[in-house]
Design an enzyme around this catalytic site. Structure first.
Site, PDB file in Angstrom:
ATOM      1  N   MET A   1     -18.833   8.971  -1.789  1.00 47.70           N
ATOM      2  CA  MET A   1     -17.897   7.966  -1.297  1.00 47.70           C
ATOM      3  C   MET A   1     -16.948   7.420  -2.359  1.00 47.70           C
ATOM      4  O   MET A   1     -16.508   6.270  -2.264  1.00 47.70           O
ATOM      5  CB  MET A   1     -18.677   6.827  -0.624  1.00 47.70           C
ATOM      6  CG  MET A   1     -19.506   7.287   0.554  1.00 47.70           C
ATOM      7  SD  MET A   1     -18.530   8.174   1.805  1.00 47.70           S
ATOM      8  CE  MET A   1     -19.803   8.517   3.036  1.00 47.70           C
TER       9      MET A   1
ATOM     10  N   HIS B   1     -16.070  16.680   5.692  1.00 50.62           N
ATOM     11  CA  HIS B   1     -15.513  15.475   6.299  1.00 50.62           C
ATOM     12  C   HIS B   1     -15.862  15.474   7.786  1.00 50.62           C
ATOM     13  O   HIS B   1     -15.718  16.500   8.450  1.00 50.62           O
ATOM     14  CB  HIS B   1     -13.994  15.427   6.101  1.00 50.62           C
ATOM     15  CG  HIS B   1     -13.388  14.183   6.653  1.00 50.62           C
ATOM     16  ND1 HIS B   1     -13.463  12.975   5.983  1.00 50.62           N
ATOM     17  CD2 HIS B   1     -12.770  13.932   7.830  1.00 50.62           C
ATOM     18  CE1 HIS B   1     -12.892  12.041   6.732  1.00 50.62           C
ATOM     19  NE2 HIS B   1     -12.465  12.596   7.852  1.00 50.62           N
TER      20      HIS B   1
HETATM   21  C1  GAR Z   1     -21.442  12.605   6.382  1.00 51.80           C
HETATM   22  O1  GAR Z   1     -21.148  12.435   7.749  1.00 51.80           O
HETATM   23  C2  GAR Z   1     -20.205  13.083   5.644  1.00 51.80           C
HETATM   24  O2  GAR Z   1     -19.425  13.975   6.369  1.00 51.80           O
HETATM   25  C3  GAR Z   1     -19.469  11.782   5.444  1.00 51.80           C
HETATM   26  O3  GAR Z   1     -20.492  10.853   5.121  1.00 51.80           O
HETATM   27  C4  GAR Z   1     -21.714  11.253   5.724  1.00 51.80           C
HETATM   28  C5  GAR Z   1     -22.777  11.354   4.653  1.00 51.80           C
HETATM   29  O4  GAR Z   1     -24.044  11.608   5.198  1.00 51.80           O
HETATM   30  N1  GAR Z   1     -18.477  11.901   4.419  1.00 51.80           N
HETATM   31  C6  GAR Z   1     -17.307  11.266   4.464  1.00 51.80           C
HETATM   32  O5  GAR Z   1     -17.014  10.486   5.340  1.00 51.80           O
HETATM   33  C7  GAR Z   1     -16.367  11.583   3.315  1.00 51.80           C
HETATM   34  N2  GAR Z   1     -15.019  11.201   3.650  1.00 51.80           N
HETATM   35  P1  GAR Z   1     -25.220  12.244   4.334  1.00 51.80           P
HETATM   36  O6  GAR Z   1     -25.345  11.429   3.051  1.00 51.80           O
HETATM   37  O7  GAR Z   1     -26.429  12.081   5.214  1.00 51.80           O
HETATM   38  O8  GAR Z   1     -24.885  13.694   4.057  1.00 51.80           O
END
Ligand code: GAR
Length: 204
Positions: free
Chosen positions: A93, A112
């Protein structure tokens, strides 16, 4: 066989990291080797997942290193020390600087949770993406894996998968479906595709 050393950068739960770990354990990433998990959050559950899978970890915590440039320097040092050839952003993030993305040109990929160019760019991350999709009333959303360059969510697209929005969806139910049906499928596949491509370039 020669393998590309892969680092996965995470900030939170790490379910996408887990999908990569599981796929690798099942023999689905023969061209890559999970060598390092990096987090900008010392409390990220992703770090537990990495330890359970016996993968080295490195933390450049936002609270202890608030300056982004200093955090990036620390991360770059770890990537170099571990001989990393591919960086995977999986729920990371922090938007990376141009200096960082240039250093690993076409060697950083990101997942994404929407069909880019919808619901992407600064401010669209995590649950916010699904809130925006529901607010707009789209009937289909999905996930995208793309190369990372200096434009947030703007690099070349590697893979996308569509997911239906269903009646009564909340941001949470939609997020879960997008993860299960799209992210956890296309991200591990893309890791193998890009690693295989890097290896083929090395042979030339
Ligand atoms: C996931 O949905 C990923 O695609 C998103 O955060 C989540 C993380 O989940 N990423 C973004 O929004 C980046 N712009 P995780 O830690 O369980 O993989």
């Amino acid at each position: 066989m020669n393998k590309v050393r892969v680092a996965v950068l995470c900030s939170g739960g790490g379910t996408n990291l887990q999908a990569i770990i599981d796929r690798a354990a099942a023999g689905g990433i023969p061209s890559g080797e999970l060598a390092l998990v990096v987090s900008d959050n010392a409390g990220a559950y992703a770090l537990e997942r990495a330890r359970a899978a016996h993968i080295a970890t490195f933390v450049a915590d936002k609270k202890s290193i608030p300056d982004r440039a200093q955090r990036e320097q620390a991360i770059l040092g770890a990537l170099e020390a571990h001989g990393i050839g591919l960086v995977v952003l999986a729920g990371f993030m922090t938007i990376l600087s141009e200096a960082f993305t240039r250093r690993y040109g076409m060697r950083i990929i990101n997942v994404h949770p929407s069909l880019i160019p919808s619901f992407c760019g600064p401010g669209f991350y995590g649950l916010k993406v699904h809130e925006a999709a529901l607010a707009r009333g789209v009937k289909v959303t999905g996930a995208t894996v793309h190369f990372v360059n200096e434009v947030c969510d703007g690099g070349p697209i590697i893979a996308q998968k569509a997911v239906n929005v269903e009646e009564g969806d909340t941001p949470e139910t939609l997020q879960k479906r997008v993860m299960r049906e799209a992210e956890w499928v296309i991200l591990p596949q893309a890791v193998e595709t890009v690693c295989a491509h890097i290896l083929s370039e090395q042979k030339e």
